[in-house]
Scaffold this motif. Structure first.
Motif: not given
Length: 141
Positions: A54-56, A68-73
């Motif tokens: 969902v974030g993406s 650049s990463s899951y955390e960054d999303i």
């Protein structure tokens, strides 16, 4: 004009109620069995996949900066006002479990109910509510 794939977002968010139900059953029926351990790992993994998918989709649809990463999303959607600070912190902690579950599964602690399982229902509800609120505000639905 933005193209936000609301159908894809909604399909993922619609998985949350059954996932919450499963997590609550895991918590209630916890018995240290292999089945319960595997069920909790899958519930955590699905939770991570839902919030990152969902974030993406939000990032792509609203043309936010690339992650650049899951955390960054999680950082990006928090910076854009989708998440409040507390939910952001909890979601970052959740997505940080992806690598241990998916790549380092031989080292994953399986002796107890993982602490995040207790918080998953409220985290997932808050996430779904925050995303829906953001979509209504930004798309003026």
């Amino acid at each position: 004009m933005y193209y936000v794939d609301q159908q894809q977002i909604n399909e993922r968010l619609q998985q949350i109620p059954s996932l919450i139900e499963g997590v609550e059953q895991i918590e209630q029926k916890w018995d240290h069995s292999v089945l319960m351990h595997l069920a909790q790992e899958r519930a955590i993994q699905l939770s991570i996949e839902i919030v990152t998918d969902v974030g993406s989709l939000l990032i792509d649809g609203f043309i936010m900066r690339d992650a650049s990463s899951y955390e960054d999303i999680m950082d990006i959607i928090a910076q854009e006002g989708v998440l409040d600070a507390l939910l952001h912190k909890k979601l970052v902690a959740l997505v940080q479990l992806r690598k241990p579950i998916v790549q380092q599964y031989t080292e994953w602690e399986r002796s107890n109910l993982h602490p995040c399982v207790l918080e998953l229902p409220s985290i997932l509800r808050s996430f779904a509510d925050s995303v829906q609120h953001y979509l209504v505000k930004e798309l003026q639905l």
